[in-house]
Write a protein that holds these residues in place. Structure first.
Motif, mmCIF file in Angstrom:
data_model
loop_
_atom_site.group_PDB
_atom_site.id
_atom_site.type_symbol
_atom_site.label_atom_id
_atom_site.label_comp_id
_atom_site.label_asym_id
_atom_site.label_seq_id
_atom_site.Cartn_x
_atom_site.Cartn_y
_atom_site.Cartn_z
ATOM 1 N N THR A 1 -7.507 0.344 -16.027
ATOM 2 C CA THR A 1 -6.875 1.606 -16.412
ATOM 3 C C THR A 1 -6.736 1.715 -17.934
ATOM 4 O OG1 THR A 1 -4.689 0.645 -16.205
ATOM 5 C CG2 THR A 1 -5.542 1.795 -14.276
ATOM 6 N N GLU B 1 -4.938 8.125 -11.367
ATOM 7 C CA GLU B 1 -6.313 7.625 -11.442
ATOM 8 C C GLU B 1 -6.761 7.070 -10.091
ATOM 9 O OE1 GLU B 1 -7.196 4.022 -11.665
ATOM 10 O OE2 GLU B 1 -5.151 3.616 -11.000
ATOM 11 N N TYR C 1 -12.813 9.800 -15.983
ATOM 12 C CA TYR C 1 -11.727 8.928 -15.526
ATOM 13 C C TYR C 1 -10.523 9.026 -16.469
ATOM 14 C CZ TYR C 1 -9.217 4.630 -14.346
ATOM 15 O OH TYR C 1 -8.251 3.729 -13.991
ATOM 16 N N ASN D 1 0.080 9.791 -13.803
ATOM 17 C CA ASN D 1 -1.367 9.587 -13.832
ATOM 18 C C ASN D 1 -1.851 9.102 -12.461
ATOM 19 O OD1 ASN D 1 -3.881 7.979 -14.073
ATOM 20 N ND2 ASN D 1 -3.744 8.548 -16.225
ATOM 21 N N TRP E 1 -8.585 9.797 -8.436
ATOM 22 C CA TRP E 1 -9.898 9.941 -9.081
ATOM 23 C C TRP E 1 -10.876 8.930 -8.490
ATOM 24 C CZ3 TRP E 1 -13.696 7.338 -11.587
ATOM 25 C CH2 TRP E 1 -14.626 8.082 -12.331
#
Ligand code: CA
Length: 451
Positions: A419, A398, A361, A396, A401
């Protein structure tokens, strides 16, 4: 199961099988054929179904890598058929001569003969996005998609400095560095790309020991192969890089390892998977397929029972072209440092989970540390800190992800809720609170930024 999804699943199995046969032809004489059975089933909590909604827009992508252990998830995803499993049957993992070439290749993209993304040191995806290291300062937006690994790097010192207390802690060595400086022989330290991980680890380590990296030593960018040659001839004093290089330097009796980065910052963020934003925006499903394959590869790499085979695969001529022995010991946390020995699995590189939680992550709090450290050393103006969050939110991803992790059936417990990984602590007791990067900068004795 509907007829359509059954058809998709059958087709996926056929595709994966065909790819396995291809791999056997290529690598049959070098090792075991890829295993699509027990290994993958044992590590994925629920079976992966390639639904029509998940079918990638393309099966083709070109990902760059550098021949250091950070690239293992990319190579394993290819070798073990994980890319193919998720419909990415034409992935090319492309060895990059150095970080500068990787940067040049992502600038032109695969359409121009380059790459769509791949393995990066931080904050290269940010520097490329902002046009700081590109030709003509052209902004090439990139997305950070996953972290590839934690730990696995070190600072190697030439043999001529054996027995001079150049260790993790540099306390008491200031006079040695000052002496070299006044004799016109400043201690020279190299890394393979400026203003990224390797330089940042080195600067952190030196400054923590009271050595000002901008005044007391000399820092330079040197291609990896040349670095070893320079260490051999004694024209260079130290070298900051990823495994297997620190280990090779000891094995080849060129030098010793002063510190592992895992000692400087336990479970520290290391390198990342990042891609051109335009590629990701055009291929969101393919991006998630790539992520799922990388996640599966990371779980495979993290299993210490697989690390012997991992060493064998990476050592092949097509990949790192090194003896497998130089890879295996560090993968098991065994480091012959030259002046001391480390035998501790918690010091090994991790790919999926480490002692602090998720490795894969991409925590935004880590991106912020890299940007803050760049401000510390004057690579970025301090005004950048004020809008760092906006920049990180842009680069980013995420969110992708998390979506990919959910689709891959990763248990909720393995998907971070925040995060931020929270407050980080370094070996010298300094703390980085992502909620207050300015306080971190203020707490540092040696820095270039004026606050
Ligand atoms: Ca590295």
């Amino acid at each position: 199961m509907t007829d359509f999804s059954r058809f998709s699943r059958r087709r996926f199995l056929l595709t994966a099988g065909a790819s396995a046969a291809g791999s056997i032809l290529l690598h049959g004489c070098l090792g075991n054929p890829p295993d699509f059975g027990s290994n993958t089933q044992a590590q994925i909590s629920s079976p992966v179904k390639l639904t029509p909604e998940q079918k990638p827009e393309t099966s083709k992508v070109k990902l760059g890598y550098i021949a250091i252990i950070e690239s293992a998830p990319l190579i394993i995803a290819k070798e073990k058929g994980f890319f193919a499993k998720y419909g990415m049957t034409e992935v090319e993992v492309s060895k990059q001569a150095n970080w500068g070439s990787a940067r040049d290749n992502v600038e032109i993209g695969s359409a121009g003969g380059g790459i769509d993304g791949g393995q990066w040191q931080m904050p290269m995806p940010y520097q490329i996005s902002e046009g700081l290291i590109t030709k003509g300062n052209k902004k090439i937006p990139m997305y950070v998609l996953a972290q590839l690994n934690t730990q696995g790097n070190g600072i190697a010192i030439a043999n001529k400095h054996l027995g001079k207390n150049i260790n993790l802690k540099l306390d008491g060595t200031k006079s040695l560095f000052d002496g070299l400086k006044s004799s016109g022989n400043k201690f020279k330290v190299a890394y393979t790309f400026p203003q990224a991980n390797q330089e940042l680890w080195l600067r952190y380590w030196a400054a923590a020991g009271g050595i000002d990296p901008d005044n007391d030593i000399s820092l330079l960018t040197v291609p990896a192969a040349q670095t070893v040659a320079n260490m051999k001839t004694g024209s260079m004093d130290a070298f900051s890089t990823g495994d297997p290089w620190p280990y090779r330097i000891v094995a080849e009796k060129i030098g010793f390892v002063a510190a592992l980065t895992a000692e400087i910052w336990k479970n520290h963020p290391e390198e990342y998977l990042a891609m051109r934003a335009d590629w990701v925006d055009q291929h969101p499903k393919a991006t998630k397929a790539i992520l799922k394959a990388i996640m599966e590869a990371q779980q495979w790499c993290d299993n210490f029972n697989n690390r012997k085979e991992l060493s064998e695969i990476l050592s092949r001529r097509d990949y790192f072209n090194v003896p497998k022995e130089v890879l295996f010991d560090p993968f098991m946390g065994k480091y012959n440092m030259g002046e001391r020995v480390i035998d501790d699995k918690s010091m090994a590189p991790y790919y999926w989970k480490d002692q602090k939680g998720s490795v894969s992550y991409p925590y935004k709090s880590h991106d912020l540390w890299f940007l803050t450290e760049c401000v510390r050393w004057g690579f970025l103006p301090k005004e950048r800190l004020a809008n760092a969050k906006t920049l990180i939110d842009k680069v980013n991803r995420e969110d992708l992800w998390k979506q990919a992790a959910k689709e891959a059936g990763i248990p909720d417990a393995d998907i971070p809720k925040s995060t931020s990984r929270g407050v980080e602590e370094f070996f010298d007791g300094v703390k980085f609170d992502p909620e207050n990067p300015e306080a971190y900068l203020k707490s540092l004795k040696i820095k270039k930024v004026k606050l």
